[in-house]
Design a protein around this motif. Sequence first.
Motif, mmCIF file in Angstrom:
data_model
loop_
_atom_site.group_PDB
_atom_site.id
_atom_site.type_symbol
_atom_site.label_atom_id
_atom_site.label_comp_id
_atom_site.label_asym_id
_atom_site.label_seq_id
_atom_site.Cartn_x
_atom_site.Cartn_y
_atom_site.Cartn_z
ATOM 1 N N ILE A 9 -116.551 3.472 81.423
ATOM 2 C CA ILE A 9 -115.235 3.068 80.926
ATOM 3 C C ILE A 9 -115.223 3.050 79.399
ATOM 4 N N VAL A 10 -116.251 2.468 78.791
ATOM 5 C CA VAL A 10 -116.326 2.431 77.323
ATOM 6 C C VAL A 10 -116.417 3.842 76.766
ATOM 7 N N LEU A 11 -117.213 4.689 77.371
ATOM 8 C CA LEU A 11 -117.370 6.063 76.897
ATOM 9 C C LEU A 11 -116.061 6.836 77.001
ATOM 10 N N LEU A 12 -115.414 6.784 78.148
ATOM 11 C CA LEU A 12 -114.178 7.542 78.337
ATOM 12 C C LEU A 12 -113.045 7.011 77.471
ATOM 13 N N LEU A 13 -112.940 5.693 77.332
ATOM 14 C CA LEU A 13 -111.909 5.139 76.463
ATOM 15 C C LEU A 13 -112.142 5.530 75.004
ATOM 16 N N CYS A 18 -110.249 8.379 70.441
ATOM 17 C CA CYS A 18 -110.616 9.151 69.241
ATOM 18 C C CYS A 18 -110.011 10.547 69.264
ATOM 19 N N ASP A 19 -110.067 11.219 70.404
ATOM 20 C CA ASP A 19 -109.519 12.568 70.483
ATOM 21 C C ASP A 19 -107.998 12.570 70.374
ATOM 22 N N TYR A 20 -107.344 11.582 70.984
ATOM 23 C CA TYR A 20 -105.886 11.504 70.878
ATOM 24 C C TYR A 20 -105.472 11.257 69.431
ATOM 25 N N LEU A 21 -106.142 10.337 68.770
ATOM 26 C CA LEU A 21 -105.814 10.039 67.383
ATOM 27 C C LEU A 21 -106.049 11.252 66.487
ATOM 28 N N ALA A 22 -107.132 11.966 66.708
ATOM 29 C CA ALA A 22 -107.423 13.160 65.905
ATOM 30 C C ALA A 22 -106.379 14.250 66.131
ATOM 31 N N SER A 23 -106.008 14.485 67.385
ATOM 32 C CA SER A 23 -105.010 15.525 67.661
ATOM 33 C C SER A 23 -103.623 15.110 67.166
ATOM 34 N N TYR A 24 -103.292 13.831 67.249
ATOM 35 C CA TYR A 24 -102.005 13.347 66.753
ATOM 36 C C TYR A 24 -101.908 13.532 65.232
ATOM 37 N N LEU A 25 -102.966 13.166 64.527
ATOM 38 C CA LEU A 25 -102.961 13.330 63.074
ATOM 39 C C LEU A 25 -102.968 14.798 62.672
ATOM 40 N N TYR A 26 -103.634 15.641 63.453
ATOM 41 C CA TYR A 26 -103.659 17.077 63.152
ATOM 42 C C TYR A 26 -102.286 17.707 63.378
ATOM 43 N N LYS A 27 -101.619 17.312 64.466
ATOM 44 C CA LYS A 27 -100.299 17.884 64.754
ATOM 45 C C LYS A 27 -99.265 17.479 63.721
ATOM 46 N N SER A 36 -111.118 14.559 60.776
ATOM 47 C CA SER A 36 -111.078 13.555 61.840
ATOM 48 C C SER A 36 -112.414 13.486 62.571
ATOM 49 N N ALA A 37 -113.061 14.629 62.743
ATOM 50 C CA ALA A 37 -114.370 14.654 63.397
ATOM 51 C C ALA A 37 -115.414 13.930 62.557
ATOM 52 N N ILE A 38 -115.347 14.080 61.245
ATOM 53 C CA ILE A 38 -116.276 13.356 60.378
ATOM 54 C C ILE A 38 -116.008 11.858 60.458
ATOM 55 N N GLY A 39 -114.736 11.477 60.470
ATOM 56 C CA GLY A 39 -114.383 10.069 60.632
ATOM 57 C C GLY A 39 -114.862 9.509 61.957
ATOM 58 N N MET A 40 -114.741 10.312 63.014
ATOM 59 C CA MET A 40 -115.218 9.880 64.320
ATOM 60 C C MET A 40 -116.735 9.714 64.309
ATOM 61 N N ALA A 41 -117.431 10.621 63.647
ATOM 62 C CA ALA A 41 -118.888 10.517 63.568
ATOM 63 C C ALA A 41 -119.309 9.266 62.794
ATOM 64 N N MET A 91 -115.628 18.874 68.018
ATOM 65 C CA MET A 91 -114.350 18.783 67.323
ATOM 66 C C MET A 91 -114.462 19.329 65.895
ATOM 67 N N PHE A 92 -115.578 19.085 65.238
ATOM 68 C CA PHE A 92 -115.786 19.609 63.884
ATOM 69 C C PHE A 92 -115.812 21.132 63.890
ATOM 70 N N VAL A 93 -116.528 21.719 64.830
ATOM 71 C CA VAL A 93 -116.616 23.188 64.916
ATOM 72 C C VAL A 93 -115.240 23.783 65.204
#
Length: 106
Positions: A9-13, A18-27, A36-41, A91-93
């Motif tokens: 649950i922790v992993l999937l959440l 993180c992926d939703y936030l990155a894609s939202y900011l990218y769009k 966003s990938a660096i921020g996630m890392a 995500m970075f690649v």
Amino acid sequence: MDGDAIVWIVLLLSIVICDYLASYLYKNKKIPLWASAIGMALLIPVIVGSFVYLGVSYNNKFGLEPGDTGEGIAFAGGFIAVILALNAIIMFVIGVILNIYTFLKK
């Protein structure tokens, strides 16, 4: 709830948020995907450290067996860290490839 379910649950959440936030900011053209990938890392130690700290605190307070050392939470934290790091690398690649593609397209 079993410990494995909590790890998943922790992993999937973490991945979904993180992926939703990155894609939202990218769009919305606010932050490139690679940034966003660096921020996630950079957030991986915070997420995993919080998970391990809460797990150890819970084990110390409500541990079922007195001889339990609680090393399972450390393995779970390491597993979460590796999966989140791989997600950030992918995500970075993808972000770098998209930037190169848009640069060559212009």
